[in-house]
Design an enzyme around this catalytic site. Structure first.
Site, PDB file in Angstrom:
ATOM      1  N   HIS A 162    -113.248 -27.393 -13.105  1.00 53.87           N
ATOM      2  CA  HIS A 162    -112.450 -28.705 -12.828  1.00 53.87           C
ATOM      3  C   HIS A 162    -111.201 -28.430 -12.799  1.00 53.87           C
ATOM      4  CE1 HIS A 162    -116.065 -31.985 -13.874  1.00 53.87           C
ATOM      5  NE2 HIS A 162    -116.342 -31.345 -14.510  1.00 53.87           N
ATOM      6  N   LYS A 210    -103.932 -43.433 -12.736  1.00 53.23           N
ATOM      7  CA  LYS A 210    -104.358 -42.216 -13.462  1.00 53.23           C
ATOM      8  C   LYS A 210    -103.078 -41.644 -14.494  1.00 53.23           C
ATOM      9  CE  LYS A 210    -104.147 -40.876  -9.110  1.00 53.23           C
ATOM     10  NZ  LYS A 210    -105.738 -40.569  -8.545  1.00 53.23           N
ATOM     11  N   ARG A 211    -103.988 -40.849 -14.528  1.00 54.15           N
ATOM     12  CA  ARG A 211    -103.015 -40.334 -15.551  1.00 54.15           C
ATOM     13  C   ARG A 211    -101.568 -39.532 -15.109  1.00 54.15           C
ATOM     14  NH1 ARG A 211    -104.790 -37.565 -20.439  1.00 54.15           N
ATOM     15  NH2 ARG A 211    -106.124 -39.083 -21.598  1.00 54.15           N
ATOM     16  N   LYS A 270     -99.477 -34.820 -10.323  1.00 57.11           N
ATOM     17  CA  LYS A 270    -100.259 -36.318  -9.620  1.00 57.11           C
ATOM     18  C   LYS A 270     -99.221 -37.613  -9.056  1.00 57.11           C
ATOM     19  CE  LYS A 270    -103.971 -37.017 -12.798  1.00 57.11           C
ATOM     20  NZ  LYS A 270    -105.665 -36.885 -11.945  1.00 57.11           N
ATOM     21  N   THR A 275    -111.860 -38.917  -8.556  1.00 52.04           N
ATOM     22  CA  THR A 275    -113.100 -39.907  -8.491  1.00 52.04           C
ATOM     23  C   THR A 275    -112.477 -41.303  -8.214  1.00 52.04           C
ATOM     24  OG1 THR A 275    -113.304 -39.979 -10.987  1.00 52.04           O
ATOM     25  CG2 THR A 275    -114.783 -38.435 -10.067  1.00 52.04           C
ATOM     26  N   LYS A 282    -113.464 -45.179  -5.266  1.00 55.69           N
ATOM     27  CA  LYS A 282    -114.067 -45.734  -6.278  1.00 55.69           C
ATOM     28  C   LYS A 282    -113.049 -47.344  -5.174  1.00 55.69           C
ATOM     29  CE  LYS A 282    -114.371 -43.974 -10.949  1.00 55.69           C
ATOM     30  NZ  LYS A 282    -113.626 -43.710 -12.053  1.00 55.69           N
TER      31      LYS A 282
END
Length: 878
Positions: free
Chosen positions: A401, A592-593, A598, A700, A704
């Site tokens: 992952h 998100k985290r 990111k 993911t 969404k």
């Protein structure tokens, strides 16, 4: 998910949040003003129109406010009539909770309703069945208020945990005989509070009011061993003088969508045995003996809140072994039964084990399952090593992952030797045989042996858990095409060269039951009106929406649903954050985290740039934006916490500048979690997916947002690549470096100063952050952030800044044309079908577990067992 009849699989890592999905008594959300339809969809709910008795017993008309709260209970499985549900509800209120309506609280009502719903699941659970009735009973309670009482079960970390929940939903919906396994953490992922702009962590005591969905199974409690030593004798190795911790299972039902299947999620809780620390008791220190029980029970006390970072703590290794040891013994207990669930254990031969059981390792966290299964086969069941190893490899498969080096688990040999001495011996044996094989193929290639060894030498000796997973599995997969390619050609290049057939791709997916039907019923129903309801089980049918992309009426309806969702969320934000939101502004969302890769910092620099542009020329046309950022930082991750503080200080200045007014607002969402995602995602216009190319395995959240009618601004990273393939790159806002560009920049050497010197707006933004413009009382507050951006930014924020800002200008330009924007939205929704977790699970089932999904609809409890043997999902009304 470990096999029942045929094959299943085992996710040993739990999910972020689980509740029964898709109208089965889980969280059911809707707009409060949704009308009752004469021909209701299976996932729509009406509003009760009849009167309610006043305290004097007289019937009176409902007020508008009361009418909005009278939510229909269609979709609560088994609720054939109001009277029947009321009886069950009142029974639980009186006899389970020991309350009457004079003293009952809203939480009591929630618990009573949940127990009533669970009663209807239990019959189907026992026979893996559930049944829907098409009548439309209504209940005089505020359902939305009650569902808000329900706690998020924060049992997993970030997207990985939430992915497991989607997979459980899909496996039940596809009729796969599967279990989900994990730990029943007493305290889940922490609750995030924002105080003075800083993240503060509070304990997530999600079980404090009980959990009506779970059932303890003390009859299946198992011992798990730690520490001790190994004795070798003629009969084989024996692990002795161990410390025992008991694993107590709690089962939660996982309902499929309208097929009467209810699978099981089994979570393990640590318990000390009664004779724990008996020696202390014998010398009279009874109090200490009882207190020491906590040492054992701490194993399931708290979830480590790190995402994409390996923390080599002894307690974490204990947790990882605890869950796999309990799970494997549970699987073997069922395997040995002549029929799974039978009390007669008759199987003693393990040749057929891989034909009956498939175990999927969800990242490296359950990697200890490999030496544990070998220990069971060799030491307990007395199988020869080669046979045990063949069975083990054919049973396990490994999903990678992440490619971030700091996230890959490498356990110190000394720690494993202390905690699991027999397992270390088995890992050494696995490694020796593995290296002998490599040496036979590549004589004298010492470098290759070093690269491929399970044991990393030099400094602290460590076990590379990813290497253990690859060697001990028959299949290895990444979770998006680009990620799987990086895994194959870079991260595990030597292993892929050795066994190319072992490496696969399985692009992640999301369940449309939760991430469309439940969280966005207006859009779900609009789609159903155009293409029918079958898309809920076959999301590829969304392609039929392409023919409506130029339909003016459909365009207006899609825009209307989005606007309704935005108005609802704007009211929520105003209530929670005391900031007046312009619901006509573009909702630009980045949730998100919080992590450097990111690139929330890139988004923050764009906010500062927009702010400066407004101040420079207030009269110039500016497309209004509400920028919403949310996510948790790992408690020990200094830079991530500084990023949160920076966003909040920038927000404070922007939101209170009268020159800016309603043109730009910045909100940091506190305590981002699944139930909050269900509110924000349907209301989003622009989805931020801006990681540095080559760093996000899949994502993911991007899926969404796409499914819920948001447009994506993103790099060619993770699943963004496939989203662009499906929708056409022209229907996403793609910017920045590709993987090959990042590689080239690494080769040349990334020089942040060069971008700072060349780009005036970037320079201005950085100078403001550096000088204390946003933090005047502490001008040096963000020096660590600025220093990182200039001198050790692995994720190259400055390199993509110019392309990002230009791409955002294109976003604003398109947003001015509502019709063109919505047409692009429709094309994205129509292209989202690939990203269903049903498709992902079908690929796992066929390519890795070698089992076919079943569309057999099991009869509900009120019908004879064989009543629906030949009825299928497609041929039977649910």
């Amino acid at each position: 998910m470990a096999g029942g009849r045929g094959r299943g699989c085992c996710v040993v890592r739990s999910q972020q949040r689980f509740l029964p999905s898709g109208g089965t008594g889980g969280r059911t959300r809707q707009a409060a003003t949704e009308p009752t339809r004469s021909d209701p969809r299976p996932f729509s709910r009406g509003i009760e129109e009849r009167g309610r008795e006043n305290p004097a017993g007289m019937s009176r008309p409902l007020s508008d406010q009361e009418r909005r709260k009278q939510i229909s209970i269609r979709g609560i499985v088994g609720a054939e009539s109001v009277a029947e549900l009321k009886r069950s509800f009142n029974r639980h209120l009186h006899f389970t909770l020991v309350k009457d309506r004079n003293v009952a609280t809203p939480r009591d009502y929630y618990q009573a309703l949940a127990h009533a719903v669970r009663d209807h699941l239990v019959g189907r659970w026992l026979r893996t069945q559930q049944y829907y009735y098409e009548k439309d009973p209504k209940l005089g309670l505020d359902m939305e208020e009650l569902q808000e009482i329900e706690e998020d079960a924060g049992l997993g970390n970030g997207g990985l945990g939430r992915l497991a929940a989607c997979f459980l939903d899909s496996m039940a919906t596809l009729g796969l005989a599967a279990y989900g396994y994990g730990i029943r953490y007493e305290f889940g992922i922490f609750n995030q509070k924002i105080r003075d702009g800083w993240q503060v962590e509070e304990a997530d005591d999600w079980l404090r009011h009980g959990n009506p969905w779970e059932k303890a199974r003390p009859e299946y409690m198992l011992p798990v061993h730690f520490y001790g030593r190994v004795e070798h004798a003629a009969a084989g190795a024996k692990w002795v003088d161990t410390q025992v911790v008991l694993a107590l299972p709690y089962d939660t039902p996982v309902p499929g969508y309208r097929n009467n299947t209810v699978n099981t999620m089994r979570l393990w809780s640590a318990r000390a045995p009664n004779d724990f620390n008996l020696r202390d008791f014998n010398v009279g220190d009874y109090i200490q003996a009882v207190l020491d029980r906590n040492l054992a029970e701490n194993i399931s006390r708290v979830l480590y809140p790190n995402d994409n970072f390996f923390e080599g703590k002894e307690l974490r290794l204990k947790q990882e072994y605890f869950v796999v040891a309990a799970t494997l013994h549970d699987i073997i207990r069922r395997f040995k039964a002549s029929k799974f669930g039978s009390t007669e254990s008759v199987r003693t031969v393990f040749d057929s084990f891989p034909d009956q059981v498939a175990i999927q390792l969800n990242d490296t966290h359950p990697a200890m399952a490999i030496p544990e299964l070998m220990r069971i086969f060799v030491d307990i069941e007395k199988l020869p090593w080669n046979k045990a190893w063949d069975i083990t490899k054919r049973t396990f498969a490994y999903t990678n992952h992440t490619v971030l080096p700091e996230a890959l688990e490498r356990w110190p040999v000394d720690l494993v030797e202390k905690l699991l001495p027999r397992h270390l011996q088995i890992i050494y044996e696995i490694n020796q045989r593995h290296l002998d094989h490599i040496a036979s193929l590549f004589p004298n290639d010492v470098d290759r042996l070093r690269r491929m060894s399970l044991i990393e030498e030099g400094g602290t000796k460590r076990i590379n858990m990813a290497h253990l997973c690859i060697v001990g599995s028959h299949a290895v997969n990444g979770v998006a095409k680009i990620h799987s390619e990086i895994v194959r050609t870079q991260v595990f290049k030597d292993f892929a060269a050795l066994e190319p057939e072992k490496f696969q791709n399985k692009t992640n997916g999301i369940t449309p039951r939760r991430w469309l039907l439940l969280c966005n019923p207006g859009l779900a129903e609009l789609i159903a009106e155009k293409i029918g309801e079958d898309y809920v089980r076959d999301l590829s049918q969304l392609t039929k929406l392409h023919e409506f992309a130029d339909d003016d009426l459909f365009i207006r309806e899609v825009a209307k649903v989005k606007q309704e969702n935005k108005v609802k969320f704007a009211l929520y934000l105003e209530k929670e954050y005391k900031v007046k939101i312009n619901p006509s502004s573009m909702f630009d969302v980045h949730v998100k985290r919080i992590h450097e890769y990111k690139r929330q910092l890139l988004n923050c620099l764009h906010i500062v740039t927009m702010y400066n542009r407004i101040r420079r020329d207030p009269a110039k046309l500016f497309v209004p934006r509400t920028v919403i950022i949310g996510g948790k930082a790992a408690p020990g991750y200094h830079m991530a916490k500084m990023i949160i503080k920076l966003i909040n200080t920038v927000a404070q200045v922007v939101n209170n500048d009268p020159v800016v007014g309603s043109k730009l607002k910045v909100i940091f969402l506190e305590n981002y979690r699944v139930s909050l995602a269900e509110k924000v995602i349907p209301a989003t216009d622009l989805s931020e997916q801006i990681s540095t190319a080559g760093t996000e395995a899949s994502g993911t959240g991007n899926m969404k947002f796409m499914l819920n009618g948001a447009l994506t601004i993103g790099t060619m990273d993770g699943a963004n690549v496939e989203m662009a393939e499906e929708a056409g790159e022209e229907n996403l806002f793609i910017f920045g470096m590709r993987v090959e560009d990042v590689t080239e920049l690494d080769r040349e050497g990334y020089n942040a100063q060069e971008y700072y010197d060349r780009l005036p707006e970037l320079k201005q933004a950085i100078d403001q952050i550096k000088s204390g413009f946003f933090s005047p009382k502490e001008p040096d507050l963000f020096k660590d952030v600025v220093n990182m951006l200039f001198h050790h930014d692995r994720f190259k924020v400055f390199a993509d800044y110019e392309a990002y800002v230009k791409c955002q200008e294109k976003v604003s330009e398109l947003y001015l044309n509502s019709k063109a924007w919505t047409k692009m939205v429709i094309r994205n929704i129509a292209a989202a079908g690939k990203f269903s977790s049903d498709r992902t699970i079908k690929e796992y089932a066929r390519d890795i577990w070698h089992v076919e999904p079943s569309d057999l609809k099991i009869p509900p409890p009120n019908e004879p067992r064989d009543a629906a043997e030949d009825k299928t999902l497609n041929g039977t009304a649910a």
